[in-house]
Design a protein around this motif. Structure first.
Motif, mmCIF file in Angstrom:
data_model
loop_
_atom_site.group_PDB
_atom_site.id
_atom_site.type_symbol
_atom_site.label_atom_id
_atom_site.label_comp_id
_atom_site.label_asym_id
_atom_site.label_seq_id
_atom_site.Cartn_x
_atom_site.Cartn_y
_atom_site.Cartn_z
ATOM 1 N N VAL A 1 2.937 2.453 1.236
ATOM 2 C CA VAL A 1 1.851 3.153 0.563
ATOM 3 C C VAL A 1 2.361 4.479 0.011
ATOM 4 C CG1 VAL A 1 0.111 2.107 2.068
ATOM 5 C CG2 VAL A 1 1.026 4.363 2.631
ATOM 6 N N ILE A 2 1.631 5.015 -0.936
ATOM 7 C CA ILE A 2 1.915 6.348 -1.468
ATOM 8 C C ILE A 2 0.759 7.236 -1.044
ATOM 9 C CG2 ILE A 2 2.208 7.743 -3.546
ATOM 10 C CD1 ILE A 2 3.459 5.260 -4.874
ATOM 11 N N GLN A 3 1.121 8.384 -0.449
ATOM 12 C CA GLN A 3 0.113 9.327 0.037
ATOM 13 C C GLN A 3 0.539 10.757 -0.282
ATOM 14 O OE1 GLN A 3 -0.205 9.445 4.308
ATOM 15 N NE2 GLN A 3 1.922 10.020 4.589
ATOM 16 N N MET A 4 -0.434 11.634 -0.320
ATOM 17 C CA MET A 4 -0.148 13.056 -0.430
ATOM 18 C C MET A 4 -0.128 13.626 0.979
ATOM 19 S SD MET A 4 0.353 13.927 -3.581
ATOM 20 C CE MET A 4 0.169 15.687 -3.679
ATOM 21 N N ALA A 5 1.005 14.179 1.373
ATOM 22 C CA ALA A 5 1.127 14.895 2.637
ATOM 23 C C ALA A 5 1.670 16.275 2.250
ATOM 24 C CB ALA A 5 2.041 14.142 3.591
ATOM 25 N N ARG A 6 2.747 16.704 2.825
ATOM 26 C CA ARG A 6 3.345 17.968 2.368
ATOM 27 C C ARG A 6 3.848 17.815 0.935
ATOM 28 N NH1 ARG A 6 5.379 16.647 6.695
ATOM 29 N NH2 ARG A 6 4.459 17.370 8.613
ATOM 30 N N ARG A 7 4.254 16.629 0.637
ATOM 31 C CA ARG A 7 4.643 16.219 -0.716
ATOM 32 C C ARG A 7 4.095 14.818 -0.905
ATOM 33 N NH1 ARG A 7 8.016 19.368 -3.230
ATOM 34 N NH2 ARG A 7 9.319 20.821 -2.114
ATOM 35 N N CYS A 8 3.975 14.403 -2.131
ATOM 36 C CA CYS A 8 3.583 13.017 -2.363
ATOM 37 C C CYS A 8 4.766 12.169 -1.933
ATOM 38 C CB CYS A 8 3.257 12.801 -3.833
ATOM 39 S SG CYS A 8 2.661 11.137 -4.176
ATOM 40 N N GLU A 9 4.506 11.183 -1.073
ATOM 41 C CA GLU A 9 5.594 10.414 -0.484
ATOM 42 C C GLU A 9 5.217 8.954 -0.320
ATOM 43 O OE1 GLU A 9 6.074 12.458 3.248
ATOM 44 O OE2 GLU A 9 4.170 11.735 4.006
ATOM 45 N N VAL B 1 -1.850 1.357 -1.667
ATOM 46 C CA VAL B 1 -0.801 0.381 -1.367
ATOM 47 C C VAL B 1 0.101 0.278 -2.592
ATOM 48 C CG1 VAL B 1 -0.273 -2.025 -0.816
ATOM 49 C CG2 VAL B 1 -2.242 -0.900 0.264
ATOM 50 N N ASP B 2 1.387 0.537 -2.379
ATOM 51 C CA ASP B 2 2.371 0.474 -3.461
ATOM 52 C C ASP B 2 3.011 -0.905 -3.533
ATOM 53 O OD1 ASP B 2 4.136 1.725 -5.507
ATOM 54 O OD2 ASP B 2 5.683 1.252 -4.028
ATOM 55 N N SER B 3 3.401 -1.433 -2.366
ATOM 56 C CA SER B 3 4.060 -2.741 -2.350
ATOM 57 C C SER B 3 4.002 -3.339 -0.951
ATOM 58 C CB SER B 3 5.523 -2.620 -2.799
ATOM 59 O OG SER B 3 6.235 -1.748 -1.935
#
Length: 136
Positions: free
Chosen positions: A56-64, A45-47
């Motif tokens: 949220v920040i997650q790793m998918a094809r790129r960190c997003e 959770v980012d904010s």
């Protein structure tokens, strides 16, 4: 997404996704650690906006950075509060530095294969650029 959950920046989001990569990772986890076979993806959770939108920040094809409902469409999530011994500000800062970092299909395949293999044997077929995370 408006929610009445009391989520805070730094909380961990575990996800059970409904795609082939998720199945492959959960299959490998079931072989190695039966207990941990339910979750194949994670975000932080980012904010939380004033209107209740959870980012949220997650790793998918790129960190997003995405809304929490985009983490596991069709699947389900579980949120774990940030442990007291973890500095949530530092964890979020690290995650933010990863934004834009490439995370390719071969990285996911490598992770799934390595989960199934004995720990002394590493099988890496990923692109080196996709595995280097930004530490500064």
């Amino acid at each position: 997404m408006t929610t009445n959950l009391d989520l805070k920046p730094g909380d961990a989001v575990f996800a059970h996704t409904k795609n082939a990569y998720g199945f492959l990772i959960r299959f490998g986890q079931a072989i190695r650690w039966w207990t941990y076979r339910s979750w194949n993806h994670m975000a932080i959770v980012d904010s939380v906006d004033a209107d209740g939108t959870i980012w949220v920040i997650q790793m998918a094809r790129r960190c997003e950075k995405v809304k929490i409902q985009d983490v596991a469409p069709g699947g389900h999530i579980k949120v774990i509060p940030c442990p007291a011994n973890v500095n949530s500000a530092e964890a979020i800062s690290y995650a933010r530095r990863q934004l834009g970092t490439k995370y390719g299909v071969m990285t996911i395949v490598s992770i799934a294969i390595n989960i199934m293999l004995p720990s002394f044997f590493r099988f890496d077929i990923r692109d080196r650029k996709s595995t280097r995370l930004n530490s500064s």
